[in-house]
Design an enzyme around this catalytic site. Sequence first.
Site, short mmCIF file in Angstrom:
data_model
loop_
_atom_site.label_atom_id
_atom_site.label_comp_id
_atom_site.label_asym_id
_atom_site.label_seq_id
_atom_site.Cartn_x
_atom_site.Cartn_y
_atom_site.Cartn_z
N PHE A 150 0.83 -1.19 -0.05
CA PHE A 150 0.10 -0.10 0.02
C PHE A 150 0.95 1.30 -0.04
CE2 PHE A 150 -2.44 2.99 2.87
CZ PHE A 150 -3.15 3.49 1.97
N ASP A 200 19.92 -13.79 1.06
CA ASP A 200 20.99 -13.34 1.82
C ASP A 200 21.58 -12.11 1.24
OD1 ASP A 200 23.50 -13.65 -0.39
OD2 ASP A 200 21.97 -15.07 -0.68
N PRO A 201 22.52 -11.51 2.32
CA PRO A 201 22.92 -10.04 2.00
C PRO A 201 23.59 -9.92 0.72
CG PRO A 201 23.25 -10.60 4.16
CD PRO A 201 22.91 -11.88 3.76
N TYR A 227 4.14 -5.12 16.96
CA TYR A 227 4.42 -4.18 16.04
C TYR A 227 5.46 -3.05 16.41
CZ TYR A 227 3.88 -1.63 11.74
OH TYR A 227 4.15 -0.98 10.58
#
Length: 328
Positions: free
Chosen positions: A16, A56-57, A140
């Site tokens: 969104f 993965d990074p 959250y």
Amino acid sequence: MTGDRPRAVVLGGTGFVGGHVADAFTDAGHDVLTVARRAPAGRRHRFTALDLGSTDPETLARLLDAEGPVAVVDATGSSWGLDPGRMAGRCTRLSGLLLDALRRATCRPRLVHLGSVLEYGPQPVEPADPRRTPAPDTAYGRAKLAATRAVLAATGAGDVDAVVLRLVNALGPGLPVTSLLGRVAAALAPAAWSGVPARVTLAPLEARRDFVDVRDAADAVLAAAGRPVTGRVLDIGRGEAVPVRSLVRLLVEVSGVPTTVVERAGPAGWRAATRWSCVDPAPAAAALGWWPRRDLRKAVTDFWHDELRRQPGTGEPAAAGKPRQRAP
């Protein structure tokens, strides 16, 4: 770069908020790449399918270097529909992955990290103060705060060039059906097409919260990508604690559907527990040259018209132009 167009990468760019952020960068002349697990229907931007939860990074760093963006927006970690047990992984781990990737990459874009007003925790009846120690009381809020602190720590260490924007509740076209107004609209749209009254049952509408048009929020992200605001936390909102009941009434009015709204106590979710929230947009205005331009009526009206397009009927909605309401 594509020709003379600067590039931007939006992680979570099919969501969104992320979708509107991608639109804002495109409208400003950027070549935008959105990254998410699945391609959206009718996409407007270049897209790469990547499951950040299992990436993965090094893979993400190679993607960033191949793009060479001037800006990367972290719009991951949407809470819509997530249970508390999955929030930490979605909100914190993905941001950590991006920070690791940026440390490994040779490019050095501006990172705009999207945080949440819920990072502050329960607020007194006054605008949130970024200088006050946050104390979130929701899963959250805690997960988003952990991500914000990781971004600020990486910025302080000189590993990344980043700014955090803490967003209030966003409204506008594409608002998910799992949101409050999304649930109301999902009940009103069939009634609008068929010309019958609607009945909507909701949890008690007792909260007052700050809301901003999602397109104004996207404009703030665009501004933050090009301003000297490294290491800052800026609140993005309208600075008004709006009764959520008034927004439901506004949506019913805009829809023109004769509606009975019933408020009935039910299980208290984490959103329901947030009774009051508000921020001060003045620091963002000073730092970014940004101010919300759209009022909430426009946000709700444009959301409703978009909802009718997403739930098409036949001909014109029977309730169009006839705003009526039976309020609680």
